[in-house]
Design an enzyme around this catalytic site. Structure first.
Site, PDB file in Angstrom:
ATOM      1  N   LYS A   1     -11.873  20.363  53.020  1.00 16.03           N
ATOM      2  CA  LYS A   1     -11.154  19.605  54.047  1.00 16.03           C
ATOM      3  C   LYS A   1      -9.668  19.645  53.731  1.00 16.03           C
ATOM      4  CE  LYS A   1     -11.474  15.090  56.378  1.00 16.03           C
ATOM      5  NZ  LYS A   1     -12.248  13.822  56.426  1.00 16.03           N
TER       6      LYS A   1
ATOM      7  N   SER B   1     -14.089  12.987  60.916  1.00 12.59           N
ATOM      8  CA  SER B   1     -12.869  13.771  60.798  1.00 12.59           C
ATOM      9  C   SER B   1     -13.048  15.072  60.007  1.00 12.59           C
ATOM     10  CB  SER B   1     -11.783  12.920  60.124  1.00 12.59           C
ATOM     11  OG  SER B   1     -12.162  12.574  58.783  1.00 12.59           O
TER      12      SER B   1
ATOM     13  N   SER C   1     -17.053  10.057  58.633  1.00 10.72           N
ATOM     14  CA  SER C   1     -16.289  11.297  58.742  1.00 10.72           C
ATOM     15  C   SER C   1     -16.959  12.539  58.181  1.00 10.72           C
ATOM     16  CB  SER C   1     -14.911  11.137  58.097  1.00 10.72           C
ATOM     17  OG  SER C   1     -14.058  10.385  58.931  1.00 10.72           O
TER      18      SER C   1
END
Length: 379
Positions: A110, A185, A209
């Site tokens: 990420k 996310s 997320s």
């Protein structure tokens, strides 16, 4: 205001050009179609790849080529990549620890995960061109375990949204249906895994997320408990927010890979890399034999009814459990409204000021977050 806006536009333009140039400048092999060897590598589980590297039947470089090719194809389809580290990963693959528990396995990250010399802008134009000074604790552990970081993936600005869009990198689309969201996310991670362009990924989770994008894309993840997984050294959209701490969490293509990843990380004693990790080794859990296990199911939270597909999935699982002699009980959901009140005060006690401090004038934000921040700032 005008200067801020122009600075924002310039940063977005420069970053997108940089990403395009990094892809275009890669060796020709990365732009070629997948070979039969590439496809065979992509089909292997993590444990199979590790065993092949440890016995020298596969090299980390061969594995990197296969996954890098597939990652570029996935990016062309969904716009899931932020930092394309493939050229540097060639050297990392050549020097990878071939006896480690993740020997030669590429790992996607990420965007917030810190890699020395690479941005962790998280979609904020104000953070473009500010490379991290050092590897985060998790990246150091992964390298020592033999893993090869090769790409970073897209997120929504603030990382508080179940979408994945920002002005710096654009929007990431669902891997299965164009025009639909991939969740958030940790969206880019889930997309890359779903399209077979990664086996192992790292996301983060405060309130869904890793879980939401895994659900949207059809991959596996588990939110780590607080202080169970490494996080020190990574960037954050809300540094100092400890009311509901974000946890770095593994994401994978299969359930088998998920367990392999967890085992490998704990084999490396993560508390030696990050002081905040609890000194609890991996423990094998065996369900009791000779008597049924009681499983609790939350069918509905009383606010939003599950979609027919989700309800069907739950029903399929409970039917199988009951068929095999287990007991299934229906759980009553605590008040979602009360939970929202408490969580909002813990997570955004400052009215969203910290998450917005790097926000340029006229920089886009997710519509849901814009209205949420507006409400939080009311007296």
């Amino acid at each position: 205001m005008l200067f801020s806006y122009l600075s924002h536009r310039r940063a977005c333009r420069d970053k997108q050009r940089e990403r395009a140039e990094r892809i275009a400048s890669l060796k020709p092999i990365y732009h070629e179609p997948l070979t039969s060897q590439d496809k065979e590598i992509l089909s292997r589980s993590v444990s199979s790849l590790v065993a092949a590297v440890q016995t020298s039947s596969l090299s980390p470089s061969d594995i990197l080529v296969a996954y890098a090719k597939k990652a570029l194809q996935a990016h062309a389809q969904t716009n899931c990549l932020t930092e394309v580290m493939i050229a540097s990963a060639e050297n990392w693959a050549n020097t990878a620890n071939r006896s480690g528990p993740l020997a030669g396995v590429p790992v996607s990250l990420k965007d917030l995960v810190s890699v020395k010399g690479w941005d962790s802008s998280m979609g904020y134009s104000a953070l473009v061109g500010k490379p991290m000074a050092a590897d985060g604790a998790l990246v150091r552990l992964l390298r020592d375990a033999g893993a090869v970081p090769y790409v970073k993936t897209n997120v929504p600005m603030t990382m508080l949204s179940l979408e994945s869009t920002n002005d710096v990198f654009g929007s990431t689309e669902n891997p299965h249906k164009k025009g639909y969201t991939s969740g958030g996310s940790s969206a880019g991670e889930a997309v890359l895994l779903a399209l077979g362009a990664a086996r192992l990924g790292i996301g983060t989770d405060v309130a869904g997320s890793v879980r939401a994008p895994a659900h949207f894309s059809g991959v596996y993840s588990i939110k780590a408990s607080m202080y169970r997984f490494l996080k020190q050294g990574s960037a954050s959209s809300m540094p100092g927010q400890e009311g509901v701490p974000a946890t770095h969490s593994p994401m994978t293509r299969t359930l088998e890979d998920l367990e392999t990843f967890w085992r490998a990380v704990f084999q490396m004693k993560p508390w030696d890399y990050d002081y905040s990790v609890l000194r609890i080794p991996w423990r094998d859990v065996k369900l009791p034999e000779g008597r049924p296990v009681r499983w609790g199911v939350l069918w509905d939270d009383g606010v939003i009814a599950p979609s027919p597909a989700c309800a069907r999935a739950l029903k399929t699982v409970t039917n199988i459990l009951e068929k095999n002699g287990h007991e299934v009980v229906t759980l009553k959901c605590p008040s979602p409204y009360e939970g929202l009140q408490i969580a909002s005060q813990l997570l955004l006690a400052d009215g969203g000021k910290t998450a917005s401090k790097n926000h340029h004038t006229f920089e886009s934000n997710d519509a849901g977050m814009t209205s949420a921040f507006r409400g939080l700032r009311l007296p």
